[in-house]
Design a protein around this motif. Structure first.
Motif, PDB file in Angstrom:
ATOM      1  N   PHE A   1       0.848  -1.186   0.000  1.00  0.00           N
ATOM      2  CA  PHE A   1       0.000   0.000   0.000  1.00  0.00           C
ATOM      3  C   PHE A   1       0.886   1.240   0.000  1.00  0.00           C
ATOM      4  O   PHE A   1       1.929   1.265   0.647  1.00  0.00           O
ATOM      5  CB  PHE A   1      -0.903   0.018   1.242  1.00  0.00           C
ATOM      6  CG  PHE A   1      -1.985  -1.020   1.202  1.00  0.00           C
ATOM      7  CD1 PHE A   1      -3.257  -0.688   0.786  1.00  0.00           C
ATOM      8  CD2 PHE A   1      -1.713  -2.332   1.559  1.00  0.00           C
ATOM      9  CE1 PHE A   1      -4.252  -1.646   0.729  1.00  0.00           C
ATOM     10  CE2 PHE A   1      -2.700  -3.301   1.519  1.00  0.00           C
ATOM     11  CZ  PHE A   1      -3.978  -2.957   1.102  1.00  0.00           C
ATOM     12  N   VAL A   2       0.452   2.254  -0.740  1.00  0.00           N
ATOM     13  CA  VAL A   2       1.131   3.545  -0.766  1.00  0.00           C
ATOM     14  C   VAL A   2       0.075   4.615  -0.514  1.00  0.00           C
ATOM     15  O   VAL A   2      -0.908   4.707  -1.264  1.00  0.00           O
ATOM     16  CB  VAL A   2       1.841   3.786  -2.117  1.00  0.00           C
ATOM     17  CG1 VAL A   2       2.461   5.177  -2.157  1.00  0.00           C
ATOM     18  CG2 VAL A   2       2.902   2.721  -2.362  1.00  0.00           C
ATOM     19  N   ASN A   3       0.253   5.371   0.553  1.00  0.00           N
ATOM     20  CA  ASN A   3      -0.692   6.437   0.911  1.00  0.00           C
ATOM     21  C   ASN A   3      -2.132   5.945   0.956  1.00  0.00           C
ATOM     22  O   ASN A   3      -3.048   6.603   0.467  1.00  0.00           O
ATOM     23  CB  ASN A   3      -0.551   7.623  -0.044  1.00  0.00           C
ATOM     24  CG  ASN A   3       0.809   8.252   0.056  1.00  0.00           C
ATOM     25  OD1 ASN A   3       1.370   8.375   1.134  1.00  0.00           O
ATOM     26  ND2 ASN A   3       1.368   8.629  -1.074  1.00  0.00           N
ATOM     27  N   GLY A   4      -2.349   4.741   1.512  1.00  0.00           N
ATOM     28  CA  GLY A   4      -3.693   4.214   1.711  1.00  0.00           C
ATOM     29  C   GLY A   4      -4.268   3.411   0.569  1.00  0.00           C
ATOM     30  O   GLY A   4      -5.355   2.852   0.691  1.00  0.00           O
ATOM     31  N   LEU A   5      -3.572   3.341  -0.581  1.00  0.00           N
ATOM     32  CA  LEU A   5      -4.074   2.604  -1.740  1.00  0.00           C
ATOM     33  C   LEU A   5      -3.142   1.460  -2.099  1.00  0.00           C
ATOM     34  O   LEU A   5      -1.911   1.595  -2.006  1.00  0.00           O
ATOM     35  CB  LEU A   5      -4.205   3.528  -2.956  1.00  0.00           C
ATOM     36  CG  LEU A   5      -5.187   4.687  -2.828  1.00  0.00           C
ATOM     37  CD1 LEU A   5      -5.079   5.587  -4.045  1.00  0.00           C
ATOM     38  CD2 LEU A   5      -6.607   4.163  -2.677  1.00  0.00           C
ATOM     39  N   LEU A   6      -3.709   0.346  -2.544  1.00  0.00           N
ATOM     40  CA  LEU A   6      -2.912  -0.771  -3.035  1.00  0.00           C
ATOM     41  C   LEU A   6      -2.136  -0.285  -4.248  1.00  0.00           C
ATOM     42  O   LEU A   6      -2.708   0.297  -5.177  1.00  0.00           O
ATOM     43  CB  LEU A   6      -3.843  -1.932  -3.401  1.00  0.00           C
ATOM     44  CG  LEU A   6      -3.236  -3.306  -3.573  1.00  0.00           C
ATOM     45  CD1 LEU A   6      -2.496  -3.757  -2.315  1.00  0.00           C
ATOM     46  CD2 LEU A   6      -4.310  -4.324  -3.917  1.00  0.00           C
ATOM     47  N   ASP A   7      -0.815  -0.476  -4.244  1.00  0.00           N
ATOM     48  CA  ASP A   7       0.012   0.066  -5.316  1.00  0.00           C
ATOM     49  C   ASP A   7       1.256  -0.803  -5.461  1.00  0.00           C
ATOM     50  O   ASP A   7       2.044  -0.919  -4.523  1.00  0.00           O
ATOM     51  CB  ASP A   7       0.414   1.508  -4.990  1.00  0.00           C
ATOM     52  CG  ASP A   7       0.893   2.257  -6.206  1.00  0.00           C
ATOM     53  OD1 ASP A   7       0.098   3.029  -6.756  1.00  0.00           O
ATOM     54  OD2 ASP A   7       2.053   2.061  -6.598  1.00  0.00           O
ATOM     55  N   GLY A   8       1.418  -1.426  -6.617  1.00  0.00           N
ATOM     56  CA  GLY A   8       2.526  -2.343  -6.867  1.00  0.00           C
ATOM     57  C   GLY A   8       1.975  -3.740  -7.107  1.00  0.00           C
ATOM     58  O   GLY A   8       0.863  -3.903  -7.568  1.00  0.00           O
ATOM     59  N   ILE A   9       2.749  -4.746  -6.767  1.00  0.00           N
ATOM     60  CA  ILE A   9       2.275  -6.118  -6.908  1.00  0.00           C
ATOM     61  C   ILE A   9       1.284  -6.392  -5.783  1.00  0.00           C
ATOM     62  O   ILE A   9       1.579  -6.163  -4.613  1.00  0.00           O
ATOM     63  CB  ILE A   9       3.445  -7.116  -6.845  1.00  0.00           C
ATOM     64  CG1 ILE A   9       4.459  -6.830  -7.955  1.00  0.00           C
ATOM     65  CG2 ILE A   9       2.938  -8.554  -6.928  1.00  0.00           C
ATOM     66  CD1 ILE A   9       3.904  -6.946  -9.360  1.00  0.00           C
ATOM     67  N   GLY A  10       0.107  -6.878  -6.153  1.00  0.00           N
ATOM     68  CA  GLY A  10      -0.898  -7.117  -5.138  1.00  0.00           C
ATOM     69  C   GLY A  10      -1.927  -8.139  -5.574  1.00  0.00           C
ATOM     70  O   GLY A  10      -1.866  -8.694  -6.671  1.00  0.00           O
TER      71      GLY A  10
END
Length: 76
Positions: free
Chosen positions: A35-44
């Motif tokens: 997560f980045v700044n509250g959002l799923l971001d990257g491999i997920g």
């Protein structure tokens, strides 16, 4: 129509998910990964309430690029 976030386990920065974690929603959906700044971001991985699973690159909470899908077969 925003989903109600009911539980988060993982790293937090400035009061929001930031780093590895898992986020559960009120409708049974859950997201896991970075997560980045509250959002799923990257491999997920996004586990939908109907049992479908989407894995791959996610950008700012949205599927982006190459994604693997596991779809639950439904019978009427």
């Amino acid at each position: 129509n925003k989903l109600v976030k009911i539980r988060y386990y993982g790293l937090v920065q400035d009061g929001v998910p930031h780093g590895l974690g898992i986020l559960y929603y009120g409708d049974g959906k859950f997201d896991s990964g970075t997560f980045v700044n509250g959002l799923l971001d990257g491999i997920g991985r996004m586990n939908m309430q109907n049992g479908d699973i989407y894995e791959g690159y996610i950008s700012k909470g949205e599927l982006n690029g190459k994604v693997s899908a596991t779809v639950v077969q439904r019978f009427n």
